[in-house]
Design an enzyme around this catalytic site. Structure first.
Site, PDB file in Angstrom:
ATOM      1  N   GLU A  24      13.984  21.554 -14.071  1.00  0.00           N
ATOM      2  CA  GLU A  24      15.417  21.298 -13.846  1.00  0.00           C
ATOM      3  C   GLU A  24      16.258  22.546 -14.088  1.00  0.00           C
ATOM      4  OE1 GLU A  24      17.979  19.918 -16.771  1.00  0.00           O
ATOM      5  OE2 GLU A  24      16.401  19.177 -18.097  1.00  0.00           O
ATOM      6  N   LYS A 158      16.924  14.257 -26.876  1.00  0.00           N
ATOM      7  CA  LYS A 158      17.620  15.183 -27.765  1.00  0.00           C
ATOM      8  C   LYS A 158      18.021  14.488 -29.056  1.00  0.00           C
ATOM      9  CE  LYS A 158      19.160  16.293 -24.089  1.00  0.00           C
ATOM     10  NZ  LYS A 158      19.984  16.533 -22.935  1.00  0.00           N
TER      11      LYS A 158
HETATM   12  N1  PSU Z   1      16.798  19.156 -22.225  1.00  0.00           N
HETATM   13  C1  PSU Z   1      17.050  20.352 -22.826  1.00  0.00           C
HETATM   14  N2  PSU Z   1      18.258  20.925 -22.603  1.00  0.00           N
HETATM   15  C2  PSU Z   1      19.204  20.350 -21.760  1.00  0.00           C
HETATM   16  C3  PSU Z   1      18.918  19.100 -21.132  1.00  0.00           C
HETATM   17  C4  PSU Z   1      17.699  18.547 -21.406  1.00  0.00           C
HETATM   18  O1  PSU Z   1      16.213  20.870 -23.571  1.00  0.00           O
HETATM   19  O2  PSU Z   1      20.252  20.954 -21.555  1.00  0.00           O
HETATM   20  C5  PSU Z   1      19.914  18.462 -20.157  1.00  0.00           C
HETATM   21  C6  PSU Z   1      19.153  17.671 -19.104  1.00  0.00           C
HETATM   22  O3  PSU Z   1      19.540  18.148 -17.848  1.00  0.00           O
HETATM   23  C7  PSU Z   1      19.565  16.231 -19.290  1.00  0.00           C
HETATM   24  C8  PSU Z   1      20.971  16.421 -19.748  1.00  0.00           C
HETATM   25  O4  PSU Z   1      19.465  15.474 -18.127  1.00  0.00           O
HETATM   26  O5  PSU Z   1      20.842  17.509 -20.700  1.00  0.00           O
HETATM   27  C9  PSU Z   1      21.558  15.164 -20.331  1.00  0.00           C
HETATM   28  O6  PSU Z   1      22.932  15.275 -20.343  1.00  0.00           O
HETATM   29  P1  PSU Z   1      23.835  13.990 -20.655  1.00  0.00           P
HETATM   30  O7  PSU Z   1      23.540  13.663 -22.084  1.00  0.00           O
HETATM   31  O8  PSU Z   1      25.263  14.465 -20.452  1.00  0.00           O
HETATM   32  O9  PSU Z   1      23.442  12.934 -19.681  1.00  0.00           O
END
Ligand code: PSU
Ligand code: MN
Length: 303
Positions: A24, A158
């Site tokens: 990604e 996360k």
């Molecule tokens: N994993 C990481 N770093 C990131 C992300 C995932 O180690 O920056 C990103 C991914 O793209 C995931 C997004 O889909 O964070 C989720 O964001 P949100 O919580 O706004 O949906």
């Protein structure tokens, strides 16, 4: 999904049943600081290659869905403070405006699946935010994984999220979660989240077989392959918990919500741990890219 532009190596591999791993672009554009992130983007591609698969980093470049980026595309994404972070719902808007954008787990999965890619590696999934009962902030990663049959390698979700609530939602949404060589769900920056898993698989070959079985059942949801960071590489627990508490308070004080929450907290971690969390984050994604490539190679050779 129509009109995705495949890099030649990706197209060749997909046409011949070769191993391909999707990567990604949001974690490059908004999860890691420039210029380290550009090096990481390239390193992840080499990790995939060194483990027997073709890397396919996904992003939207000048209104075009690209699967497999060239040097200047990667540079554009890496420098992308002003590059949007987009989920699946944003695709028609960003394409019709001919903008460039970084794709999240959700949009990357949707695009990867639509071109026939079976494996995807990221760092940690998005999920249910801690104040979701008030904010309704739940990542589109969850609802997309519920309807996208792809295998995602991640070090859990996360740790800024409500991990237990996220696992509950994954269960409700029909997303199978398995541990790779572990019985415990990983904690992103940490090896263990403290939450037990129901399924454990111990080799890439065993997981390749699982993916084949999943396809044969025509299941419409994703499989999450939870791959923990090695114990000796994890962020120390006290440091992690302290920074998380101050980070959540800082986000609240600064009025950070929605899409901005994850990048804000990751950056806060990187700053407050003096780069320790950045190092762990890189180890996490590299480990996931390598494992995804091994599984993709097994899947390709066992066809
Ligand atoms: N994993 C990481 N770093 C990131 C992300 C995932 O180690 O920056 C990103 C991914 O793209 C995931 C997004 O889909 O964070 C989720 O964001 P949100 O919580 O706004 O949906
Ligand atoms: Mn959100």
């Amino acid at each position: 999904m129509v009109h995705a532009k495949l890099a030649p190596a990706v197209a060749d591999a997909l046409n011949s049943g070769g191993a391909v791993v999707a990567l990604e672009s949001t974690l490059i554009a908004h999860g890691l600081p420039y210029p380290d992130n550009l090096q990481v983007a390239k390193q992840l591609e080499s990790d995939v290659e060194n483990n027997g698969a073709v890397p396919a980093t996904i992003a939207i470049i000048d209104g075009e869905i690209k699967v497999g980026l060239n040097e200047s595309d990667l540079e554009k994404i890496a420098q992308g403070a002003e590059i949007r972070k987009i989920g699946p719902r944003d695709l028609p808007a960003v394409i019709s405006k001919k903008e460039s954008a970084a794709t999240t787990v959700a949009s990357t999965s949707a695009i990867a699946h639509s071109v026939g890619i079976k494996l995807f590696a990221t760092g940690g999934l998005g999920g249910v935010h801690r104040d979701a009962n008030l904010s309704f902030d739940e990542s589109a990663d969850l609802t997309t994984l519920a309807q996208t049959p792809i295998a995602v390698v991640a070090a859990g979700v996360k740790s800024i999220l409500d991990v237990l609530a996220t696992l509950e939602r994954l269960e409700t949404l029909g997303v199978l979660v398995i541990g790779y060589q572990t019985n415990v769900f990983p904690g992103f920056y940490q090896t263990e989240s403290g939450i037990d898993l129901e399924w454990r698989f111990d080799s890439a070959a065993e997981i390749a077989n699982l993916i084949k079985t999943h396809s044969s059942l025509s299941t419409q949801s994703a499989i999450v392959i939870a791959n923990p960071v090695a114990k000796e590489l994890e962020l120390p627990k006290k440091l992690h918990d302290d920074v998380l508490a101050t980070g959540m308070a800082a986000a609240k004080k600064a009025g950070i919500t929605g899409k901005a929450a994850t990048p804000f907290l990751l950056e806060f971690f990187h700053r407050e741990t003096k780069g320790e969390s950045l190092r762990v984050n890189i180890d996490v994604v590299r480990g996931n890219a390598s494992l995804a490539a091994k599984i993709a190679a097994e899947l390709s050779s066992s066809r």
